[in-house]
Write an enzyme that holds these catalytic residues in place. Sequence first.
Site, PDB file in Angstrom:
ATOM      1  N   PRO A 181       0.811  -1.225   0.000  1.00 37.00           N
ATOM      2  CA  PRO A 181       0.000   0.000   0.000  1.00 37.00           C
ATOM      3  C   PRO A 181       0.845   1.276   0.000  1.00 37.00           C
ATOM      4  O   PRO A 181       1.958   1.299   0.535  1.00 37.00           O
ATOM      5  CB  PRO A 181      -0.812  -0.121   1.290  1.00 37.00           C
ATOM      6  CG  PRO A 181      -0.864  -1.587   1.579  1.00 37.00           C
ATOM      7  CD  PRO A 181       0.456  -2.124   1.114  1.00 37.00           C
ATOM      8  N   PHE A 182       0.289   2.304  -0.623  1.00 30.59           N
ATOM      9  CA  PHE A 182       0.878   3.639  -0.648  1.00 30.59           C
ATOM     10  C   PHE A 182       2.258   3.656  -1.322  1.00 30.59           C
ATOM     11  O   PHE A 182       3.105   4.485  -1.014  1.00 30.59           O
ATOM     12  CB  PHE A 182       0.978   4.225   0.775  1.00 30.59           C
ATOM     13  CG  PHE A 182      -0.332   4.183   1.521  1.00 30.59           C
ATOM     14  CD1 PHE A 182      -1.419   4.934   1.094  1.00 30.59           C
ATOM     15  CD2 PHE A 182      -0.482   3.354   2.619  1.00 30.59           C
ATOM     16  CE1 PHE A 182      -2.635   4.878   1.763  1.00 30.59           C
ATOM     17  CE2 PHE A 182      -1.693   3.289   3.299  1.00 30.59           C
ATOM     18  CZ  PHE A 182      -2.775   4.055   2.865  1.00 30.59           C
ATOM     19  N   ARG A 183       2.456   2.709  -2.220  1.00 33.25           N
ATOM     20  CA  ARG A 183       3.709   2.597  -2.972  1.00 33.25           C
ATOM     21  C   ARG A 183       4.919   2.341  -2.080  1.00 33.25           C
ATOM     22  O   ARG A 183       6.063   2.599  -2.471  1.00 33.25           O
ATOM     23  CB  ARG A 183       3.937   3.839  -3.851  1.00 33.25           C
ATOM     24  CG  ARG A 183       2.846   4.039  -4.893  1.00 33.25           C
ATOM     25  CD  ARG A 183       3.184   5.108  -5.894  1.00 33.25           C
ATOM     26  NE  ARG A 183       2.118   5.280  -6.863  1.00 33.25           N
ATOM     27  CZ  ARG A 183       1.973   4.552  -7.978  1.00 33.25           C
ATOM     28  NH1 ARG A 183       2.839   3.578  -8.237  1.00 33.25           N
ATOM     29  NH2 ARG A 183       0.985   4.776  -8.804  1.00 33.25           N
ATOM     30  N   LEU A 184       4.691   1.810  -0.894  1.00 34.13           N
ATOM     31  CA  LEU A 184       5.784   1.430   0.005  1.00 34.13           C
ATOM     32  C   LEU A 184       6.113  -0.041  -0.236  1.00 34.13           C
ATOM     33  O   LEU A 184       5.984  -0.898   0.643  1.00 34.13           O
ATOM     34  CB  LEU A 184       5.389   1.693   1.463  1.00 34.13           C
ATOM     35  CG  LEU A 184       5.048   3.155   1.783  1.00 34.13           C
ATOM     36  CD1 LEU A 184       4.602   3.297   3.228  1.00 34.13           C
ATOM     37  CD2 LEU A 184       6.261   4.045   1.502  1.00 34.13           C
ATOM     38  N   HIS A 185       6.529  -0.295  -1.459  1.00 29.98           N
ATOM     39  CA  HIS A 185       6.682  -1.673  -1.926  1.00 29.98           C
ATOM     40  C   HIS A 185       7.863  -2.380  -1.268  1.00 29.98           C
ATOM     41  O   HIS A 185       8.793  -1.750  -0.744  1.00 29.98           O
ATOM     42  CB  HIS A 185       6.883  -1.689  -3.443  1.00 29.98           C
ATOM     43  CG  HIS A 185       5.886  -0.874  -4.187  1.00 29.98           C
ATOM     44  ND1 HIS A 185       4.534  -1.043  -4.053  1.00 29.98           N
ATOM     45  CD2 HIS A 185       6.057   0.142  -5.087  1.00 29.98           C
ATOM     46  CE1 HIS A 185       3.900  -0.184  -4.838  1.00 29.98           C
ATOM     47  NE2 HIS A 185       4.803   0.551  -5.466  1.00 29.98           N
TER      48      HIS A 185
END
Length: 204
Positions: A181-185
Amino acid sequence: MSAATLTESDFTKRDEPFSLFREWLEDAKASEINDPHAVALASVDADGLPDVRMVLMNGFDERGFTIFTNFESAKGREILASMKAAMCFHWKSLRRSVRVRGHVEVVSDDEADAYFATRPRGSQIGAWASKQSRALGSREELEEAVVAQTERFGEDTVPRPTYWSGFRLVPETIEFWHDRPFRLHDRVVFKKDGDRWATERLYP
């Protein structure tokens, strides 16, 4: 292994990346609508301009990732000139991707012959009929070449053309990416360091 995350133990417990790739590939075989072996293959031309196309990975083991192709095609000529390449697998159903970079080696004639023999006869004929990547005047021209090659071989076994063989991408780095989520890959990279593999997490 959870499909939702890439935990520390998923890579710290391993001394090589191939077992993790194998697990992810098996997951992809169960979930991908289309071919889980599809991969973007990148090379560079004589001017250093990157070139990328979708191909099928035809084999995988601890030696590397293998594709087979016409060596007179654009990708064949580019890879033979540099003997380097990169791949990117993307499995949308799992929100995962794997990037591979390294040098390339040509497979043995025995390995190329063995794989060519497994191809459908129509694909074997096509390898003779297609002047891959070169200009084609019309669809009819290609169809006529297929007919001519079909008549040429008749009922005989179709041999592998000398210009058709395989490349094995021998990885120097393999990066595993998982959507969060939230591009916190999650990003974990395995880097070849002599005879061993070193691992590290990367910022997303």
